[in-house]
Design a protein around this motif. Structure first.
Motif, short mmCIF file in Angstrom:
data_model
loop_
_atom_site.label_atom_id
_atom_site.label_comp_id
_atom_site.label_asym_id
_atom_site.label_seq_id
_atom_site.Cartn_x
_atom_site.Cartn_y
_atom_site.Cartn_z
N ALA A 100 36.96 9.00 -11.65
CA ALA A 100 36.92 8.42 -10.30
C ALA A 100 36.35 9.37 -9.25
O ALA A 100 35.42 9.00 -8.52
N PRO A 101 36.86 10.59 -9.11
CA PRO A 101 36.33 11.46 -8.04
C PRO A 101 34.91 11.98 -8.31
O PRO A 101 34.30 12.58 -7.41
N LEU A 102 34.38 11.74 -9.49
CA LEU A 102 33.05 12.24 -9.86
C LEU A 102 31.98 11.15 -9.83
O LEU A 102 30.80 11.44 -10.03
N SER A 103 32.40 9.90 -9.58
CA SER A 103 31.56 8.75 -9.91
C SER A 103 30.68 8.22 -8.79
O SER A 103 30.00 7.21 -8.97
N SER A 104 30.66 8.86 -7.66
CA SER A 104 29.88 8.35 -6.53
C SER A 104 28.42 8.09 -6.92
O SER A 104 27.76 8.96 -7.50
N GLY A 105 27.94 6.87 -6.64
CA GLY A 105 26.56 6.52 -6.90
C GLY A 105 26.23 6.18 -8.34
O GLY A 105 25.07 5.89 -8.66
N ARG A 106 27.23 6.19 -9.23
CA ARG A 106 26.98 5.88 -10.64
C ARG A 106 27.46 4.47 -10.99
O ARG A 106 28.28 3.89 -10.30
N LEU A 107 26.92 3.96 -12.09
CA LEU A 107 27.45 2.76 -12.72
C LEU A 107 28.34 3.23 -13.86
O LEU A 107 27.89 3.93 -14.77
N ALA A 123 42.82 1.58 -12.61
CA ALA A 123 42.07 2.84 -12.57
C ALA A 123 40.79 2.70 -11.76
O ALA A 123 40.41 3.60 -10.99
N TYR A 124 40.11 1.56 -11.89
CA TYR A 124 38.86 1.36 -11.14
C TYR A 124 39.10 1.30 -9.63
O TYR A 124 38.18 1.55 -8.85
#
Length: 253
Positions: A67-74, A88-89
Motif C-alpha cells: 500500500a505505501p509503495l503503490s502510488s501511480g501503479r496498477l 487491504a486495498y
C-alpha cells in the motif's frame, strides 16, 4: 510495460513466462533463489504493474505491505479466495489503481491464450478497467466477476471439488493397490482427479474452505437434482475425457 510479480512459486513462475512474451518482467520472492530483486520495495519502484501471486492466506498481508509503495501503479492480486483483500486495498493511496483478479486455471495450462480470467472491481476504487485490458492484451478470455460473491461460489467450485477429491484419494489409498482391480470408468476418472490433487501443496488449504455441511445435506436428499447442462452431452464429454486420460498413459496399470 514493466510488470513486477510478487511470488516466485508455481503460478508466479508461470505468469512470469507468459508476461515475458509482451512485457519486461521481474519477480520478488522471500526465497532469494527465486527472486530477481533484493526487496519488495525495489520491485515496486521498478514496476508499472504489480501482480501478487502468493498463497491466498498471505495476500492481504502482502497488499498491506504494498500500500505505501503503490502510488501511480496498477496492483492486482490473483488470490483464489479474497478474504481480507478489499479491506487491504482501502489502504492504498488515491492515485493507485487496484483490481482483484482470478485466473480460472492453474500453472499446468499450456498458455494464457484463451484461458478464462475473472476481473473484479474493488468497491470505491479505480483500476478494474485497466486490469481487464491488461489481461485481454495477453490473449486471455477476460470476464467480469463480483468480488462480494466471489468466495461464495469458489468455495462450492474449487474448494468443494478439492475436499471431495482428497477424501476419495484417502479412501483409495487406504484400500491399497487392489482397488484398481475393481474400478470402472467412473473410478478411473475420479481417481485421476483425486490423485492429481496430491501434487498441490496447498490442496488441504483449499479443501478447508468447502461448505461440507451443505454437501452432506445434499447427499441426504432423495430427489434428483435439476441438471444445469444436458445430461446426454455431459455423458459424452465424460467419455471423451476418459479417452484423453488414457491417451497420456494408463496410470492404473
Amino acid at each position: 510495460m514493466r510488470v513486477g510479480v510478487v511470488g516466485g512459486g508455481a503460478m508466479g513462475s508461470w505468469l512470469r513466462r507468459e508476461f515475458s512474451s509482451v512485457h519486461e518482467v521481474a519477480v520478488f520472492d522471500v526465497d532469494r533463489s527465486r527472486s530477481d530483486v533484493g526487496s519488495l520495495g525495489e520491485l515496486v519502484g521498478w514496476a508499472e504493474v504489480v501482480v501478487v501471486a502468493v498463497p491466498f492466506w498471505e495476500v492481504a498481508g502482502v497488499l498491506k505491505s504494498l500500500a505505501p509503495l503503490s502510488s501511480g501503479r496498477l496492483v492486482m492480486d490473483i488470490a483464489t479466495f479474497k478474504e481480507g483483500v478489499a479491506e487491504a486495498y482501502r489502504l492504498f493511496p488515491p492515485d493507485a489503481l487496484v483490481a482483484s483478479v482470478h485466473p480460472l486455471f492453474g500453472p499446468g495450462a499450456p498458455s494464457i491464450r484463451g484461458q478464462r480470467v475473472l476481473v473484479m472491481e474493488v468497491p470505491g476504487r479505480r483500476g478494474a478497467a485497466e486490469a481487464f485490458r491488461f489481461w485481454a492484451a495477453l490473449g486471455a478470455r477476460v470476464e467480469w466477476g463480483d468480488l462480494e460473491r466471489h468466495d461464495f461460489y469458489v468455495s462450492r467450485t474449487i474448494a468443494l471439488s478439492y475436499a471431495v477429491g482428497l477424501a476419495l484419494a484417502r479412501v483409495y489409498a487406504e484400500l491399497g493397490e487392489e482397488v484398481f482391480r475393481y474400478g470402472g470408468t467412473s473410478f478411473r476418472y475420479l481417481a485421476t482427479f483425486a490423485f492429481s490433487l496430491l501434487r498441490d501443496a496447498n490442496a488441504l488449504r483449499y479443501a478447508e474452505k468447502a461448505p461440507l455441511r451443505e454437501f452432506v445435506e445434499a447427499l441426504r436428499r432423495g430427489d434428483a437434482p435439476r441438471p444445469l447442462r444436458d445430461p446426454d452431452a455431459a455423458y459424452k464429454a465424460f467419455y471423451e475425457a476418459l479417452r484423453a486420460i488414457e491417451a497420456v498413459g494408463d496410470i492404473f496399470k
